[in-house]
Structures are given as C-alpha cells and as structure tokens.
Scaffold this motif. Sequence first.
Motif, PDB file in Angstrom:
ATOM      1  N   ALA A 450       0.827  -1.204   0.000  1.00 13.25           N
ATOM      2  CA  ALA A 450       0.000   0.000   0.000  1.00 13.25           C
ATOM      3  C   ALA A 450       0.861   1.253   0.000  1.00 13.25           C
ATOM      4  O   ALA A 450       1.881   1.328   0.694  1.00 13.25           O
ATOM      5  CB  ALA A 450      -0.924   0.000   1.220  1.00 13.25           C
ATOM      6  N   ARG A 451       0.445   2.232  -0.819  1.00 13.96           N
ATOM      7  CA  ARG A 451       1.096   3.535  -0.928  1.00 13.96           C
ATOM      8  C   ARG A 451       2.546   3.448  -1.394  1.00 13.96           C
ATOM      9  O   ARG A 451       3.339   4.347  -1.143  1.00 13.96           O
ATOM     10  CB  ARG A 451       1.005   4.300   0.402  1.00 13.96           C
ATOM     11  N   ASP A 452       2.896   2.370  -2.065  1.00 13.31           N
ATOM     12  CA  ASP A 452       4.229   2.245  -2.671  1.00 13.31           C
ATOM     13  C   ASP A 452       4.123   2.727  -4.114  1.00 13.31           C
ATOM     14  O   ASP A 452       3.607   2.030  -4.980  1.00 13.31           O
ATOM     15  CB  ASP A 452       4.696   0.792  -2.617  1.00 13.31           C
ATOM     16  N   HIS A 453       4.627   3.921  -4.375  1.00 12.20           N
ATOM     17  CA  HIS A 453       4.458   4.538  -5.691  1.00 12.20           C
ATOM     18  C   HIS A 453       5.647   4.319  -6.622  1.00 12.20           C
ATOM     19  O   HIS A 453       5.626   4.803  -7.754  1.00 12.20           O
ATOM     20  CB  HIS A 453       4.196   6.039  -5.531  1.00 12.20           C
ATOM     21  N   ASP A 454       6.703   3.619  -6.155  1.00 10.39           N
ATOM     22  CA  ASP A 454       7.854   3.384  -7.027  1.00 10.39           C
ATOM     23  C   ASP A 454       8.307   1.926  -7.027  1.00 10.39           C
ATOM     24  O   ASP A 454       9.411   1.615  -7.480  1.00 10.39           O
ATOM     25  CB  ASP A 454       9.022   4.301  -6.655  1.00 10.39           C
ATOM     26  N   GLU A 455       7.479   1.032  -6.514  1.00 10.39           N
ATOM     27  CA  GLU A 455       7.717  -0.412  -6.560  1.00 10.39           C
ATOM     28  C   GLU A 455       9.042  -0.820  -5.920  1.00 10.39           C
ATOM     29  O   GLU A 455       9.811  -1.593  -6.482  1.00 10.39           O
ATOM     30  CB  GLU A 455       7.644  -0.923  -8.006  1.00 10.39           C
ATOM     31  N   ASN A 456       9.283  -0.302  -4.721  1.00  7.35           N
ATOM     32  CA  ASN A 456      10.456  -0.768  -3.977  1.00  7.35           C
ATOM     33  C   ASN A 456      10.057  -1.444  -2.668  1.00  7.35           C
ATOM     34  O   ASN A 456      10.900  -1.675  -1.803  1.00  7.35           O
ATOM     35  CB  ASN A 456      11.440   0.374  -3.721  1.00  7.35           C
ATOM     36  N   GLY A 457       8.765  -1.756  -2.537  1.00  6.46           N
ATOM     37  CA  GLY A 457       8.318  -2.543  -1.397  1.00  6.46           C
ATOM     38  C   GLY A 457       8.046  -1.766  -0.135  1.00  6.46           C
ATOM     39  O   GLY A 457       7.751  -2.369   0.898  1.00  6.46           O
ATOM     40  N   PHE A 458       8.120  -0.431  -0.183  1.00  6.33           N
ATOM     41  CA  PHE A 458       7.883   0.381   1.007  1.00  6.33           C
ATOM     42  C   PHE A 458       6.986   1.562   0.658  1.00  6.33           C
ATOM     43  O   PHE A 458       7.076   2.119  -0.443  1.00  6.33           O
ATOM     44  CB  PHE A 458       9.204   0.884   1.599  1.00  6.33           C
ATOM     45  N   PRO A 459       6.110   1.966   1.589  1.00  2.00           N
ATOM     46  CA  PRO A 459       5.215   3.101   1.339  1.00  2.00           C
ATOM     47  C   PRO A 459       5.999   4.394   1.140  1.00  2.00           C
ATOM     48  O   PRO A 459       7.129   4.539   1.622  1.00  2.00           O
ATOM     49  CB  PRO A 459       4.357   3.163   2.608  1.00  2.00           C
ATOM     50  N   THR A 644       1.402  22.485   7.799  1.00  3.86           N
ATOM     51  CA  THR A 644       0.728  22.847   6.548  1.00  3.86           C
ATOM     52  C   THR A 644       0.120  21.644   5.851  1.00  3.86           C
ATOM     53  O   THR A 644      -0.805  21.792   5.046  1.00  3.86           O
ATOM     54  CB  THR A 644       1.725  23.517   5.587  1.00  3.86           C
ATOM     55  N   HIS A 645       0.648  20.435   6.129  1.00  4.53           N
ATOM     56  CA  HIS A 645       0.136  19.237   5.474  1.00  4.53           C
ATOM     57  C   HIS A 645       0.184  18.048   6.431  1.00  4.53           C
ATOM     58  O   HIS A 645       1.080  17.953   7.283  1.00  4.53           O
ATOM     59  CB  HIS A 645       0.963  18.889   4.218  1.00  4.53           C
ATOM     60  N   LEU A 646      -0.783  17.162   6.269  1.00  4.44           N
ATOM     61  CA  LEU A 646      -0.815  15.877   6.965  1.00  4.44           C
ATOM     62  C   LEU A 646      -0.865  14.784   5.906  1.00  4.44           C
ATOM     63  O   LEU A 646      -1.537  14.934   4.881  1.00  4.44           O
ATOM     64  CB  LEU A 646      -2.034  15.768   7.881  1.00  4.44           C
ATOM     65  N   ALA A 647      -0.159  13.674   6.172  1.00  6.25           N
ATOM     66  CA  ALA A 647      -0.110  12.609   5.167  1.00  6.25           C
ATOM     67  C   ALA A 647       0.067  11.262   5.846  1.00  6.25           C
ATOM     68  O   ALA A 647       0.650  11.171   6.936  1.00  6.25           O
ATOM     69  CB  ALA A 647       1.046  12.853   4.193  1.00  6.25           C
ATOM     70  N   PRO A 648      -0.430  10.184   5.219  1.00  2.00           N
ATOM     71  CA  PRO A 648      -0.157   8.843   5.752  1.00  2.00           C
ATOM     72  C   PRO A 648       1.338   8.570   5.708  1.00  2.00           C
ATOM     73  O   PRO A 648       2.037   8.985   4.785  1.00  2.00           O
ATOM     74  CB  PRO A 648      -0.938   7.921   4.815  1.00  2.00           C
ATOM     75  N   PHE A 649       1.803   7.858   6.714  1.00  2.00           N
ATOM     76  CA  PHE A 649       3.247   7.639   6.832  1.00  2.00           C
ATOM     77  C   PHE A 649       3.502   6.168   7.120  1.00  2.00           C
ATOM     78  O   PHE A 649       3.285   5.685   8.226  1.00  2.00           O
ATOM     79  CB  PHE A 649       3.811   8.503   7.958  1.00  2.00           C
ATOM     80  N   GLY A 650       3.958   5.461   6.101  1.00  2.00           N
ATOM     81  CA  GLY A 650       4.299   4.060   6.292  1.00  2.00           C
ATOM     82  C   GLY A 650       3.077   3.191   6.404  1.00  2.00           C
ATOM     83  O   GLY A 650       1.932   3.600   6.226  1.00  2.00           O
ATOM     84  N   ASP A 651       3.334   1.944   6.725  1.00  2.00           N
ATOM     85  CA  ASP A 651       2.286   0.949   6.871  1.00  2.00           C
ATOM     86  C   ASP A 651       2.792  -0.076   7.860  1.00  2.00           C
ATOM     87  O   ASP A 651       3.928  -0.522   7.773  1.00  2.00           O
ATOM     88  CB  ASP A 651       1.993   0.285   5.521  1.00  2.00           C
ATOM     89  N   GLY A 652       1.967  -0.449   8.812  1.00  2.00           N
ATOM     90  CA  GLY A 652       2.413  -1.377   9.839  1.00  2.00           C
ATOM     91  C   GLY A 652       3.004  -2.648   9.279  1.00  2.00           C
ATOM     92  O   GLY A 652       4.051  -3.114   9.694  1.00  2.00           O
ATOM     93  N   ASN A 653       2.346  -3.236   8.278  1.00  2.00           N
ATOM     94  CA  ASN A 653       2.849  -4.489   7.733  1.00  2.00           C
ATOM     95  C   ASN A 653       4.159  -4.283   6.987  1.00  2.00           C
ATOM     96  O   ASN A 653       5.083  -5.073   7.091  1.00  2.00           O
ATOM     97  CB  ASN A 653       1.805  -5.105   6.798  1.00  2.00           C
ATOM     98  N   ALA A 654       4.247  -3.210   6.200  1.00  4.33           N
ATOM     99  CA  ALA A 654       5.464  -2.977   5.428  1.00  4.33           C
ATOM    100  C   ALA A 654       6.646  -2.691   6.333  1.00  4.33           C
ATOM    101  O   ALA A 654       7.771  -3.044   6.033  1.00  4.33           O
ATOM    102  CB  ALA A 654       5.259  -1.816   4.458  1.00  4.33           C
TER     103      ALA A 654
END
Length: 703
Positions: A450-459, A644-654
């Motif tokens: 989830a939320r991995d936008h460059d296919e390296n296995g991490f959000p 100024t911004h809030l964003a999801p950060f990481g993923d417990g499983n990853a």
Amino acid sequence: MLPSHVVSGRRLAAAVLTLATVSAVTGALPAAPAAAAAPVAGLRAAAQDVAPFPKGATLLDGGRTGFLAWSGTAAAPYFWTAYDGTVTPLPGTRYLGAAGTDTIVEDKGDGTYVLRDMGSDAAPVVITTPGTLLSVVDATLVVRDAQGIHLVSKAGGEVVRRTVTGLPSGSQRVRSTAPGALTVSSSQTSAEFLSLVDVSTASVVRTVEARNHVLGFESVAGSKTHMTWYDYTPADDGGSFHLLDARTGEVEVLTSFGSFEPTALSEKWLAGGGSGLVLRSLADGREVTALDRVRGVRPGADGAFLVDGTLDRVEGVYRVTVGADGKPATELVASSGRLPDLAMTMEEVPSVVDFATPESRAHFAWDFNHRVEPTLTLTHKATGRQHVLRAGYQSPPPTYHFTWHADGEWRGTAPYSGEYTWKMTAEETENVGPAVERTGTLTVKRPAVARDHDENGFPDLLVRDSTGRLSAYETKQVREAGTGPLTPTVLHTGWNTYSLIASPSDRTIVGRDRDGVLWMHKGEGQKLLPRTRVGGGWQVYNKITGGSDLNGDGRGDLLATDTSGALWFYASTGDTARPFKPRVKVGGGWQIYNLLAAPGDIAGATGGDLLARDKDGVLWLYLGKGDGTFTARRKVGGGWQQFTHLAPFGDGNAQGSEDGRVDLYAIGPGGSRFYPTTGSVDRPYGSPTSLGPRSDTTFKTVF
C-alpha cells in the motif's frame, strides 16, 4: 644442534613446495581442469637459491642464523630454517622461539623445557619449573601461575625464578617479546593496562591504560626503550596508533600505522604495516618502505627484521635492514614461490531475487586465489539507480560474501523491483595482475505494498516541489535519515498545473487543474503514465483528500469539500475509464476545517478514517463506519496549526510491526514529525518523533 633429519633447502623445495593453482570454477561457471603445479624451478633466480617456506606457514621468531616457523600440515609442524637453506624438522608438539636470537624452547608438556641454540653446537639446557609457559626472551622462560608472571632461567646449573614486579592486577597475558623486553596486558573488569617489562630487572618500566577497556589494545610491540599500541576512543568512534619512549614517557601518535597490523621494534627502528612494510626511525621519525605485502614481522638479530611478506610477487620470509644511507635492503631467506595471476575460483549469483518481505536478503559470493578487495554494483535498468555493496570476509570459503537487503542500507532507499545489471570488480592487493571483473543480469521481484508509488516494497510520501516536480519519498528513509540527505524517486514533472492533488488509491494520483477539470495519473514502475480525464466541474471544491477505504471494498476513495462546506464522498470503482461512482453527500458544516487527511485505518475500526483540523488548530478524528459515513468526531488535540500538510506515513505491515495501521506525518515551516498510531480511539497517536524535512521549496505540497 638438534639431532634430527636435516633436508637441504633446494631438495626440499622440489619435493614439497609448489605454486598454488587455480581451482576449477564452480557455480555459474563451467568446470575447468586444474592447471599443472608449477615446480620451484619456475621461480625467479633469487628464489631458487633459498630454502622453501610452505604456503600458509607461520613465522614465529628468528635470530642470527635462521628462524623458527610452524606449518600445521606437516607431520612435524615446527621447523627451523637456516639462512644457508637447511631445513630442520622439529619433533614434538610445541616450540617457542626467542625473538632476535637462535634460541628455541621445546615444551615437553610436563613442566620440563629444553632450550637449544640452533646457531651453535652447544648442549641443550633443560629447565623444570611449575606454571604455564607463555613466551621466551633471550634464554629466559616467561611462565605464569596463580601468583603472577615469572622469569625463569638457569645459571651455574641452578634454576633462577624471578617474579615480575609492578604489573597491574587482573588477567595477564604476554603481548609481544623482543631482546631484553616483553609487554604484558592486564585486564580488569572496567580497565585494561599494557606494561613494558625489563627482563634484566624483572620489573615494569612503563604502564599505559587503554582508552576503551572493552576493545583493549592492538598492534602491540615492545623493546628495551619503546612500546607501541593501537587503541580506540571510549565512544568507539575512532582509534590511533601510539609510540611510547619508555625513557622519557613521551607518547607520539603516528598516522602511518594502524590497527591489526603486524608490528615490531628494534633498537633503532619501528616496523609494521600490511600493504607494504613501513620502517620509522626512532631517532628522527623519518620513514621508508619495503616489500609489497606483510603478513607477519618479528625482531631479528643485529637490528634486522624478519618479515613474512611479498616482493615482486615472490612470497616468503625476508630479512629487512636499513643501511647507513637510510635505504632499506631486503633479502629473501625462504621462498613460498611466485604468486600466480589473480583468478576467480567460485561464483554464486542469483538470477532472480525475491524480496518477499522487508527482512528478505539476497546473497552473492565469490572466491579467488588471492586476497582481493571486491565491490558489487547493481544498477536498475529503468532508472539507473545504483546499489554499491562491499563484501564481508569469512572463513571457511567462499570467502567474499555480499548481502543485499530488501529494505536497503541504513538511511538508504530499498531496491526497486525490475531488471538489473550487476558488476563485480575484484581489485588485487598483492601485485598479482589486473583486477577481475564479472558482469551479468538479474530480476528483483517484490509484492505490492500500500502507498508504494515506485515499486520498492515500502510506502512513500508524495511530495510536489516549487518547480512542479512530483516525487515519491520512501517513508523508511525519511524516518531513518534525520537531517541527512534523501533520495526520492521523481515520478513526473509539470504538476504546478494542478491546484488540488490527492492520491485516492494505490498507484493512483489525481489533480484538478485551474479550469476545474480532474485528471487521473496511474503509476507504472517508477513513473506515472499519461493522464486520463476524469471530468469537469471540480472547481466547486476547495479541498480534496484520499487514501482511506471508506466503504470496505478494498479500494481507497476520494473526499472533497465544496465552497459551501459540504463534504462529498467519491467511491473508487477500479475502472480507469470510470474511476469514481457518483458522489454521495456526507454532510455539511465542513467549512470550519482548513485541512483534511484520509490516511487510512487509524484506530482499528471497520472503515477508513478521516482527520480534520479546524481554524483554531485543533485536530479531530472521524472514524469510518465502512459505509461511507463517519461516527461523531473525537478530539485528538490542539496545536496542529503549526503544520501545513498531513499525510499517511508508512504501513504497519510494510514496516514489520504487523499492526496493520497507518501512522501520520505532519510537516510545517518549523519542521516535521512522525506520529505512531496506538490503536486507541481515545488517544490515537503516541509521542511524536521530530524529523528533518520542513515545508519549503522542496516540500511544497505533501500528501
């Protein structure tokens, strides 16, 4: 002399000594027949006229007429080699030599010791004494018992036993010997000491304390007038080599010598090194070099040094002196033969690397016929990003191992999935020909995250900078790097054309242009594909956010607030041609909020959740019900106006915590913070950790 079988150097060389041959390559290479062993006759002329020195043998000590050595492969592992080429095998299980002399001692194992002068026909001297034999200095035994360290010799037919005085208490061991002197380390619970002992007086001349008692001392050597050591700082963040003048107490720090290097002292010179022998004058500090490689060095007779080393590709034992003109002279006194060209003997490289989990590892291994300094470079074909690995050294073979981590190196980025080229370069260290280079290709496979936008296995964090460049920042690196440099993946450019942007689902980013048209970009590999038009009329919205699965269908959705304060829910369809279902109104009154974020499941409820910050800086949590609606808001806390911004950060499983919840990243002009989720609706976030980035031209928009 010892009455035993004596073999001339020339005859024994032909019978025993052969050059190392290159083994057949295994693994990825086809097997090849072994080359015929080269006889000693193939050596250069200088090597033909000296005694053999078996490969892998250890130089122990030596004096005026020869040296003592050990080779564990022989029936009689100890042997004495005279400089005239005569080799004398020594029967028995243990021998010690006295540095700078021709004296050797046979340990009979029952407290009886036989001292022989290998340079004369003098009768052996037999000494019986209690304790454990540690070393020999001149014709004096150094033994240890429960009462301490003692010096034992024989004079007029009587055994003389003297206890060394002045040693610190603790576990004691001899670290080095030289004519007339030895060094002893004393280890205590919270301290370690090194003492220089004068054998003539059986007393300590000088004692120093290690700065780091856990790591202690390395590169220890001593003489009647000087002592050397290498030790580390208390924080273990460096170390230095020290030369002590025992007569004055003056200590000098030397940069030409290092840790774990063979070191010895004569009356006038300090010798040591690994890549070449460095000789430093004790009188004026000038330095000269000799040999190409050094494996061991011992004090010899008359100010010379005996060195197990290599010169011009000939391995063996060399006698090294420095003339009156200050120039070093080397004499080969025993030869192990000429080194063959550097060659690879084994290779293990995977064709497919499966980084199934963040803890996965890929292993590479090589072996060579010589010591090398290898480097492995892996280059991602699509982006050119490189990962450079250094080898770990181990025994038994394969000697050189590389480990590629699925999560990358500390403070680095994880490897992308996809095709790679690899190149291993092994640089020689013993002047044995050109470097060896091997190349090939491999494929890295990774599961979707989830939320991995460059296919390296991490959000990732999605970041737009002031130039309109959109990049993916690996959250693991952001968390580890502190204020250090970051290496994002540039996904696209030209994003300043959009006034609102969000990521409703994995590998999907939407942007609203200034004409009110919403566009969608799908991700592939490490880039975004050409955009597709979602539709017009989106100018009615002043905020959009996405990422939470609000209806439980496994896809992240989109939320938008219009200028009247109504909140609208757009459910994702998974269809690129029609990415969202018709909007559904969630409710009104949302004009009180100036910042929204839908990071996902925050508190473990059935649906994705929503965060909203009001104009007073108070952050509120809306728990998703799983049907596109929310429970009554819960107060998270105040003071959030700094961001100024809030964003999801990481993923417990990853990240390996396996809690399945998404943490929160908050960034503002004063810096950024990582807020870990707790799983509690009453206190959804734990204590934050401050991170390096801040809202600026690089981190202009973060989502």
